[in-house]
Design an enzyme around this catalytic site. Sequence first.
Site, PDB file in Angstrom:
ATOM      1  N   PRO A 269       0.790  -1.240   0.000  1.00  0.00           N
ATOM      2  CA  PRO A 269       0.000   0.000   0.000  1.00  0.00           C
ATOM      3  C   PRO A 269       0.817   1.284   0.000  1.00  0.00           C
ATOM      4  O   PRO A 269       0.267   2.369   0.092  1.00  0.00           O
ATOM      5  CB  PRO A 269      -0.806  -0.116   1.289  1.00  0.00           C
ATOM      6  CG  PRO A 269       0.079  -0.892   2.206  1.00  0.00           C
ATOM      7  CD  PRO A 269       0.794  -1.892   1.334  1.00  0.00           C
ATOM      8  N   GLY A 270       2.156   1.178  -0.043  1.00  0.00           N
ATOM      9  CA  GLY A 270       2.979   2.365  -0.217  1.00  0.00           C
ATOM     10  C   GLY A 270       3.663   2.891   1.020  1.00  0.00           C
ATOM     11  O   GLY A 270       4.398   3.880   0.949  1.00  0.00           O
ATOM     12  N   GLY A 271       3.459   2.255   2.177  1.00  0.00           N
ATOM     13  CA  GLY A 271       4.040   2.779   3.417  1.00  0.00           C
ATOM     14  C   GLY A 271       5.560   2.815   3.411  1.00  0.00           C
ATOM     15  O   GLY A 271       6.171   3.796   3.842  1.00  0.00           O
ATOM     16  N   LYS A 272       6.186   1.752   2.929  1.00  0.00           N
ATOM     17  CA  LYS A 272       7.654   1.706   2.937  1.00  0.00           C
ATOM     18  C   LYS A 272       8.237   2.712   1.945  1.00  0.00           C
ATOM     19  O   LYS A 272       9.233   3.380   2.222  1.00  0.00           O
ATOM     20  CB  LYS A 272       8.136   0.290   2.634  1.00  0.00           C
ATOM     21  CG  LYS A 272       7.721  -0.752   3.681  1.00  0.00           C
ATOM     22  CD  LYS A 272       8.246  -2.134   3.324  1.00  0.00           C
ATOM     23  CE  LYS A 272       7.805  -3.187   4.333  1.00  0.00           C
ATOM     24  NZ  LYS A 272       6.356  -3.486   4.242  1.00  0.00           N
ATOM     25  N   ASP A 314       3.758  -5.058 -13.813  1.00  0.00           N
ATOM     26  CA  ASP A 314       4.370  -6.225 -13.182  1.00  0.00           C
ATOM     27  C   ASP A 314       5.876  -6.016 -13.198  1.00  0.00           C
ATOM     28  O   ASP A 314       6.468  -5.844 -14.272  1.00  0.00           O
ATOM     29  CB  ASP A 314       3.985  -7.482 -13.971  1.00  0.00           C
ATOM     30  CG  ASP A 314       4.487  -8.766 -13.317  1.00  0.00           C
ATOM     31  OD1 ASP A 314       5.470  -8.718 -12.557  1.00  0.00           O
ATOM     32  OD2 ASP A 314       3.907  -9.838 -13.595  1.00  0.00           O
ATOM     33  N   ASP A 333       9.832  -5.796  -1.731  1.00  0.00           N
ATOM     34  CA  ASP A 333       8.928  -6.294  -0.688  1.00  0.00           C
ATOM     35  C   ASP A 333       8.018  -7.321  -1.349  1.00  0.00           C
ATOM     36  O   ASP A 333       6.899  -7.017  -1.742  1.00  0.00           O
ATOM     37  CB  ASP A 333       8.139  -5.123  -0.103  1.00  0.00           C
ATOM     38  CG  ASP A 333       7.324  -5.508   1.113  1.00  0.00           C
ATOM     39  OD1 ASP A 333       7.403  -6.670   1.541  1.00  0.00           O
ATOM     40  OD2 ASP A 333       6.599  -4.650   1.643  1.00  0.00           O
ATOM     41  N   CYS A 386       7.153 -10.502   4.842  1.00  0.00           N
ATOM     42  CA  CYS A 386       6.486 -10.508   6.150  1.00  0.00           C
ATOM     43  C   CYS A 386       6.201 -11.961   6.523  1.00  0.00           C
ATOM     44  O   CYS A 386       5.141 -12.282   7.047  1.00  0.00           O
ATOM     45  CB  CYS A 386       5.237  -9.647   6.165  1.00  0.00           C
ATOM     46  SG  CYS A 386       4.034 -10.037   4.883  1.00  0.00           S
TER      47      CYS A 386
END
Length: 441
Positions: A269-272, A314, A333, A386
């Site tokens: 979702p773009g947090g990193k 992709d 990620d 994760c």
Amino acid sequence: MKKAGRRKTGLAPLKPDSLGHALFHAAKLVAAVLEGTSLTECYERVVRANPDWSESMRGAVRDLAWSSLRDYGRGDATLRHFLGKPLPVSVHALLLVAVYRLEQRPEQAHTLVNQAVDAAAHLVAGLKGVVNGVLRNVLRQQTNFAVWRDEDITALHAYPAWWIARIQREYGNDWESILASGNLHPPMSLRVNRRRTSVESYLSELADAGIDAKRLENDALLLEYPLPISKLPGFTEGRVSVQDAGAQWAAPWLCPCNGDRVLDACAAPGGKGAHLLELADIELTALELDPMRAERMHENFARLGLPANIIVADCRALDTWWDGRPFDRILADVPCSASGVVRRHPDIKWLRRDSDIGKFVAQQANIINTLWQTLAYGGTILYVTCSIFDDENHRQIEHFLVRHPDAELFMPQTCRIHPLLPTTDHDGFYYACLRKKNRHA
């Protein structure tokens, strides 16, 4: 002759803020998972379909569904002692939710049973008597639960047997504590946007708002109690984001420098990626395969006031997005089993299969092999999962190093916590820094 008209069922609607209403919707979410659907996706659809829900109702439905699935191995094993034959999946799900709630709130037993029967009438009206009978029988035999669960390893630990076997094999004497950590309620941590405020200033804002938080080693702010984002000072203005403390190690591990050309290869979702932009003046390209998730990234980056080139593509299809210019740093990620974040996504425990792990391993290898071509000499890829399964983590990296003699593994001087197993402070993650040796090294 009587006029034809609408059939009167005599069924009163569930009160919008009642426990029965929450049980009904939580049961539908659990049922969807039992039929193979993602819990998060289902919940988002339900919330969009019920815009008038109060904050407390959204929280109640979410807590009941997430907690019941976190505890599914125990609840399902318990119900087997009370069900003579299979029930419709929605009714079975309602019983799972109700059994969980009964154990957590025994003082509300009478109300809970009545409200569950009301919910059952709206799911399958003809089975509300069955729900009533099962739950009253459950109440009478609660002292037997511990014995029943001790006889079943899935019930005892609330994980599938294959998952338990992997953790036992890979973590030795620590396996029980690791499984237990994955059954806790997840913590809530914040990441301060340093382009708009400082960690110290934001801590003061939280204190002024009566919100208790502590600062962790990587500057993540761990809240004493989770709360809605609407209660966070400055969230709308982009001063802060919600991000697990373990995930906030990614940017320090990659350690971007001003002027770097950086790729976030699996960005949503773009947090990193946002964290990288908050720490340095970089040129960030963020790739995301799903157009809807990419659109949400645009919204998140706009809220934070951060520039990024977001591309729907992709990462493995280089000819669709890469201009041939190498990147100084790459954040990979990669898709994984998500075994380190199951307390946030408890459906994963029951939707995953042991055979899925090999598929993830192959996909991960394909991604980092492809991305290696786009990395500059002397540049760094940060491989992130994760997951807490070895095959996706250090074994994956060992195999990569064999395939690529021009790669070397190193650990940044500022990052010494590795691997990150789930704790009360953060979820489980794996990080590995891979440097591409200079051509003539």
